[in-house]
Scaffold this active site. Sequence first.
Site, PDB file in Angstrom:
ATOM      1  N   HIS A   1     -11.759   3.826  -7.706  1.00  0.00           N
ATOM      2  CA  HIS A   1     -12.599   4.840  -8.120  1.00  0.00           C
ATOM      3  C   HIS A   1     -14.124   4.604  -7.939  1.00  0.00           C
ATOM      4  O   HIS A   1     -14.515   3.445  -7.675  1.00  0.00           O
ATOM      5  CB  HIS A   1     -12.359   5.310  -9.398  1.00  0.00           C
ATOM      6  CG  HIS A   1     -12.554   4.292 -10.426  1.00  0.00           C
ATOM      7  ND1 HIS A   1     -11.531   3.625 -11.233  1.00  0.00           N
ATOM      8  CD2 HIS A   1     -13.629   3.621 -10.877  1.00  0.00           C
ATOM      9  CE1 HIS A   1     -12.128   2.670 -11.850  1.00  0.00           C
ATOM     10  NE2 HIS A   1     -13.496   2.813 -12.054  1.00  0.00           N
TER      11      HIS A   1
HETATM   12  C1  T46 Z   1     -14.652  -0.430 -13.067  1.00  0.00           C
HETATM   13  C2  T46 Z   1     -13.442  -1.470 -13.378  1.00  0.00           C
HETATM   14  C3  T46 Z   1     -14.183  -2.809 -12.923  1.00  0.00           C
HETATM   15  C4  T46 Z   1     -12.069   3.709 -21.859  1.00  0.00           C
HETATM   16  O1  T46 Z   1     -11.576   4.305 -22.985  1.00  0.00           O
HETATM   17  N1  T46 Z   1     -13.212   3.050 -22.168  1.00  0.00           N
HETATM   18  C5  T46 Z   1     -13.906   2.277 -21.325  1.00  0.00           C
HETATM   19  O2  T46 Z   1     -14.991   1.846 -21.544  1.00  0.00           O
HETATM   20  C6  T46 Z   1     -13.137   2.153 -20.004  1.00  0.00           C
HETATM   21  C7  T46 Z   1     -13.912   1.059 -18.840  1.00  0.00           C
HETATM   22  C8  T46 Z   1     -11.958   2.756 -19.746  1.00  0.00           C
HETATM   23  N2  T46 Z   1     -11.334   3.544 -20.783  1.00  0.00           N
HETATM   24  C9  T46 Z   1     -10.049   4.081 -20.527  1.00  0.00           C
HETATM   25  C10 T46 Z   1      -9.890   5.018 -19.643  1.00  0.00           C
HETATM   26  C11 T46 Z   1      -8.468   4.885 -18.998  1.00  0.00           C
HETATM   27  O3  T46 Z   1      -7.841   5.747 -19.683  1.00  0.00           O
HETATM   28  O4  T46 Z   1      -8.911   2.994 -20.144  1.00  0.00           O
HETATM   29  C12 T46 Z   1      -8.106   3.450 -19.399  1.00  0.00           C
HETATM   30  C13 T46 Z   1      -8.221   2.683 -18.153  1.00  0.00           C
HETATM   31  O5  T46 Z   1      -9.384   2.873 -17.315  1.00  0.00           O
HETATM   32  P1  T46 Z   1      -9.440   2.688 -15.681  1.00  0.00           P
HETATM   33  O6  T46 Z   1      -8.340   3.127 -15.099  1.00  0.00           O
HETATM   34  O7  T46 Z   1     -10.735   3.360 -15.436  1.00  0.00           O
HETATM   35  O8  T46 Z   1      -9.614   0.980 -15.716  1.00  0.00           O
HETATM   36  P2  T46 Z   1      -9.855   0.000 -14.411  1.00  0.00           P
HETATM   37  O9  T46 Z   1      -9.676  -1.274 -14.760  1.00  0.00           O
HETATM   38  O10 T46 Z   1      -9.113   0.624 -13.339  1.00  0.00           O
HETATM   39  O11 T46 Z   1     -11.436   0.417 -14.218  1.00  0.00           O
HETATM   40  C14 T46 Z   1     -12.428  -0.275 -15.072  1.00  0.00           C
HETATM   41  C15 T46 Z   1     -13.343   0.704 -15.193  1.00  0.00           C
HETATM   42  O12 T46 Z   1     -13.186   2.242 -15.445  1.00  0.00           O
HETATM   43  C16 T46 Z   1     -14.399   0.841 -13.868  1.00  0.00           C
HETATM   44  O13 T46 Z   1     -15.611   1.534 -14.060  1.00  0.00           O
HETATM   45  O14 T46 Z   1     -15.418  -0.565 -12.281  1.00  0.00           O
HETATM   46  O15 T46 Z   1     -12.885  -1.470 -14.661  1.00  0.00           O
END
Ligand code: T46
Length: 136
Positions: A52
């Site tokens: 993303h």
């Molecule tokens: C990135 C990479 C390195 C939250 O509630 N709070 C938070 O601060 C974050 C980061 C996520 N969330 C929730 C949102 C989703 O329901 O946790 C779940 C997993 O998030 P996401 O699918 O976005 O996770 P990654 O590991 O794919 O991505 C994250 C960051 O979102 C992104 O900015 O650069 O880590």
Amino acid sequence: MSIKNCYEISLPLINDYRGNLVYIEGSNHIPFDIKRVYYIYDIPLNFHRGEHAHRKLHQFILAISGSFDLTINDGVNSNKIHLNTSSRGMYLCPMIWRSLTNFSPSAICLVFASELYSEDDYIRQYQQFILEANAN
Ligand code: T46
């Protein structure tokens, strides 16, 4: 925004006979005010994270343990960086598509972010990212 606006940041590492100490000073080492810190760990083998972009968020990403690959893409150019030390990380500006792959078993990805969590800031569809990247 371009991947040319993303860059590696090396952190000060103090080594003595007791081991290593790395420190991070917000205004000295991170090019934005830190509003949030999170970390990712226990990633199952061959799984990836990211896929993303963010509209406004600035982030600093490092492997505090183990290693992983970080691929950054601005819609035209891309670059893959292997992060494998807790004293060097990558600054990512807004509007960069990122993918995190090839996590080692002990990997911990530590992230400093410029904003509180907001799903509205995410672009999770690559085609939408290309549309918005070309509009800027
Ligand atoms: C990135 C990479 C390195 C939250 O509630 N709070 C938070 O601060 C974050 C980061 C996520 N969330 C929730 C949102 C989703 O329901 O946790 C779940 C997993 O998030 P996401 O699918 O976005 O996770 P990654 O590991 O794919 O991505 C994250 C960051 O979102 C992104 O900015 O650069 O880590």
